[in-house]
Each structure stands twice: as structure tokens, then as C-alpha cells.
Design a protein around this motif. Structure first.
Motif, PDB file in Angstrom:
ATOM      1  N   ALA A 154      -4.022 -14.004 -41.573  1.00 44.64           N
ATOM      2  CA  ALA A 154      -3.375 -12.696 -41.647  1.00 44.64           C
ATOM      3  C   ALA A 154      -1.893 -12.775 -42.003  1.00 44.64           C
ATOM      4  CB  ALA A 154      -3.549 -11.968 -40.322  1.00 44.64           C
ATOM      5  N   LYS A 202     -13.116 -10.109 -38.387  1.00 45.37           N
ATOM      6  CA  LYS A 202     -13.116 -11.345 -37.585  1.00 45.37           C
ATOM      7  C   LYS A 202     -14.517 -11.665 -37.078  1.00 45.37           C
ATOM      8  CE  LYS A 202      -8.366 -11.608 -35.816  1.00 45.37           C
ATOM      9  NZ  LYS A 202      -7.515 -11.530 -34.592  1.00 45.37           N
ATOM     10  N   ALA A 245      -7.517  -9.424 -43.945  1.00 43.33           N
ATOM     11  CA  ALA A 245      -6.672  -9.631 -42.761  1.00 43.33           C
ATOM     12  C   ALA A 245      -5.212  -9.315 -43.065  1.00 43.33           C
ATOM     13  CB  ALA A 245      -6.812 -11.073 -42.277  1.00 43.33           C
ATOM     14  N   LYS A 246      -4.742  -9.738 -44.227  1.00 37.16           N
ATOM     15  CA  LYS A 246      -3.353  -9.469 -44.620  1.00 37.16           C
ATOM     16  C   LYS A 246      -3.131  -7.966 -44.808  1.00 37.16           C
ATOM     17  CE  LYS A 246      -3.110 -13.899 -47.069  1.00 37.16           C
ATOM     18  NZ  LYS A 246      -2.236 -14.652 -46.179  1.00 37.16           N
ATOM     19  N   SER A 255     -10.817  -2.472 -38.079  1.00 36.84           N
ATOM     20  CA  SER A 255     -11.320  -3.244 -39.220  1.00 36.84           C
ATOM     21  C   SER A 255     -10.983  -4.723 -39.079  1.00 36.84           C
ATOM     22  CB  SER A 255     -10.803  -2.678 -40.543  1.00 36.84           C
ATOM     23  OG  SER A 255      -9.403  -2.741 -40.616  1.00 36.84           O
ATOM     24  N   THR A 256      -9.845  -5.028 -38.452  1.00 33.29           N
ATOM     25  CA  THR A 256      -9.503  -6.425 -38.179  1.00 33.29           C
ATOM     26  C   THR A 256     -10.567  -7.071 -37.299  1.00 33.29           C
ATOM     27  OG1 THR A 256      -7.104  -6.102 -38.387  1.00 33.29           O
ATOM     28  CG2 THR A 256      -7.823  -7.964 -37.056  1.00 33.29           C
ATOM     29  N   HIS A 299      -7.032   0.223 -38.531  1.00 32.75           N
ATOM     30  CA  HIS A 299      -6.902  -1.139 -39.053  1.00 32.75           C
ATOM     31  C   HIS A 299      -7.052  -2.196 -37.957  1.00 32.75           C
ATOM     32  CE1 HIS A 299      -6.210  -0.295 -43.266  1.00 32.75           C
ATOM     33  NE2 HIS A 299      -5.577   0.794 -42.856  1.00 32.75           N
ATOM     34  N   SER A 300      -6.814  -1.812 -36.718  1.00 35.44           N
ATOM     35  CA  SER A 300      -7.148  -2.711 -35.608  1.00 35.44           C
ATOM     36  C   SER A 300      -8.661  -2.865 -35.529  1.00 35.44           C
ATOM     37  CB  SER A 300      -6.592  -2.166 -34.289  1.00 35.44           C
ATOM     38  OG  SER A 300      -5.183  -2.144 -34.302  1.00 35.44           O
ATOM     39  N   ASP A 342      -4.799  -5.495 -43.350  1.00 32.21           N
ATOM     40  CA  ASP A 342      -4.773  -4.861 -42.030  1.00 32.21           C
ATOM     41  C   ASP A 342      -3.449  -5.114 -41.319  1.00 32.21           C
ATOM     42  OD1 ASP A 342      -7.276  -3.675 -42.123  1.00 32.21           O
ATOM     43  OD2 ASP A 342      -8.303  -5.388 -41.240  1.00 32.21           O
ATOM     44  N   ALA A 343      -2.969  -6.353 -41.378  1.00 30.44           N
ATOM     45  CA  ALA A 343      -1.715  -6.707 -40.705  1.00 30.44           C
ATOM     46  C   ALA A 343      -0.545  -5.907 -41.280  1.00 30.44           C
ATOM     47  CB  ALA A 343      -1.455  -8.203 -40.840  1.00 30.44           C
ATOM     48  N   ASP A 396      -9.224 -13.397 -45.914  1.00 30.79           N
ATOM     49  CA  ASP A 396      -7.760 -13.507 -45.888  1.00 30.79           C
ATOM     50  C   ASP A 396      -7.105 -12.239 -46.414  1.00 30.79           C
ATOM     51  OD1 ASP A 396      -8.035 -16.063 -44.908  1.00 30.79           O
ATOM     52  OD2 ASP A 396      -7.464 -17.065 -46.780  1.00 30.79           O
ATOM     53  N   PRO A 429      -9.956 -15.894 -40.718  1.00 29.36           N
ATOM     54  CA  PRO A 429      -9.069 -15.135 -41.602  1.00 29.36           C
ATOM     55  C   PRO A 429      -7.599 -15.476 -41.370  1.00 29.36           C
ATOM     56  CG  PRO A 429     -10.702 -13.705 -40.575  1.00 29.36           C
ATOM     57  CD  PRO A 429     -10.760 -15.019 -39.859  1.00 29.36           C
TER      58      PRO A 429
END
Length: 202
Positions: free
Chosen positions: A126, A112, A71-72, A107-108, A104-105, A74-75, A68, A124
């Protein structure tokens, strides 16, 4: 600490150099360089020791908590970078932002995939935190050099947090796939942090 150490070393060396022959002066220069390297090494070692101690004291997140948080992070990075495409003034800042979207796309996708192979599988979340949403709202209201400064300042902070998270889970995480992903992502985050700090000095 480094400045204080240099302030005590430099005057002594300067006095010695004032009355020296060329050979002695060269030796003094070498001694000063060696002392400077030793001081710098000591400061760096102290900083690393403090960082390691802080990391050791942090509780290890669960697999879900790690996924989590990653994901946050990266977002937030992607959304902030998209703002930079229109609100930033510096070409260097805009280039950094483009790199953030791509990295960061990636790493997302990596997080995942690692979360999906966990048993049981992890999804995750985000959704941005309140602080992240407020930071984005502040950035939206800025343009030009003001945006550049706030964006890069925020990038230093965000990447310091992300690096700490990745290193911690890579060292102490309990889910193998996520642990491996954290270990692979950490060096990338470290490079981003160095780039952000370089821009922060401009």
C-alpha cells in the motif's frame, strides 16, 4: 459532439413549430424529444465503446500488480479524505470524504482477504506512489474552497483510474478470489465517481 448535434437539430424544429397547429406542434415536440433521446443514446454508446476499447487494449495486471494498485488507491483515498475533514469548507465535500474513509477501508479489507486466499498468497503493498505523495502534499497546503476544488478534481481522476483497474481485472484477471473482489468493488467505485462528478459541477 452532443452540443454540435443539438445545434443542428434545434433550429429545424424551431422553424417547424413557428407555423404549426397545436396538434402538429405536439407531434413536433414529440419528434424533437425522440431525436434528443436518440442523439443522447448515440453519444453515450460512442463513449461506452471508446471506454471498452481502451480497457481491451490495457494489459491485464498480474495478481500482485492488481493487489498493489488497489491497495495504493485505497490508501491514497483514505489519506486524502482525512485531510478533507480539516481542510475542506463545503459540508458536502466533508460528507463525501467521510464516505471515502468508510468505503475504502472496506475495499482494503476485501482485497486483503482475497489476496490471502490466493495460491501462493499475495501481500498487497500500500506504499503510495510518487505522484500520489505529491498530490497529498499539494492538498495539505490548501484550505477552504481551494481545497474543495482540488480535492474533488483529484477524486474524479482517482476514481476513473480505480474503476478502470477494477473492471479490467474483473473481466480478465487470472486469480479467482481477486477477480471476484474486483467485480464486487467496481460498482461501488462507479457510484463514488458519479458522486465526485456531481460535486465537481457545483
Amino acid at each position: 459532439m452532443k452540443n454540435h448535434l443539438w445545434m443542428s437539430v434545434a433550429p429545424i424544429a424551431a422553424l417547424a413549430l413557428g407555423a404549426c397547429s397545436p396538434k402538429v406542434e405536439e407531434k413536433a415536440d414529440n419528434a424533437l424529444n425522440d431525436t434528443g433521446a436518440a442523439v443522447s443514446g448515440a453519444v453515450n454508446s460512442t463513449g461506452n465503446a471508446i471506454n471498452n476499447a481502451q480497457q481491451a487494449l490495457m494489459p491485464t495486471p498480474t495478481g500482485q500488480e492488481f493487489a498493489d494498485a488497489a491497495a495504493k488507491s485505497d490508501a491514497f483515498e483514505i489519506e486524502a479524505a482525512k485531510l478533507a475533514a480539516t481542510n475542506a469548507q463545503s459540508p458536502e465535500v466533508k460528507e463525501f470524504a467521510r464516505m471515502m474513509v468508510a468505503a475504502h477501508s472496506d475495499s482494503t479489507a476485501k482485497i486483503k482477504a482475497a489476496a490471502k486466499t490466493a495460491s501462493p498468497a499475495i501481500t498487497p503493498n500500500a506504499t503510495l506512489t510518487k505522484d500520489q505523495s505529491e498530490d497529498l502534499a499539494e492538498l495539505k497546503a490548501l484550505k477552504g474552497t481551494e481545497f474543495d476544488k482540488e480535492y474533488i478534481d483529484g477524486q474524479v481522476d482517482a476514481h476513473e483510474d480505480a474503476l478502470e483497474l477494477m473492471r479490467k481485472y474483473a473481466a480478465d484477471g487470472t486469480i479467482a478470489s481477486l477477480k471476484q473482489a474486483a467485480g464486487e468493488i467496481a460498482p461501488v467505485v462507479e457510484k463514488h465517481l458519479s458522486s465526485a462528478k456531481a460535486l465537481d459541477k457545483d
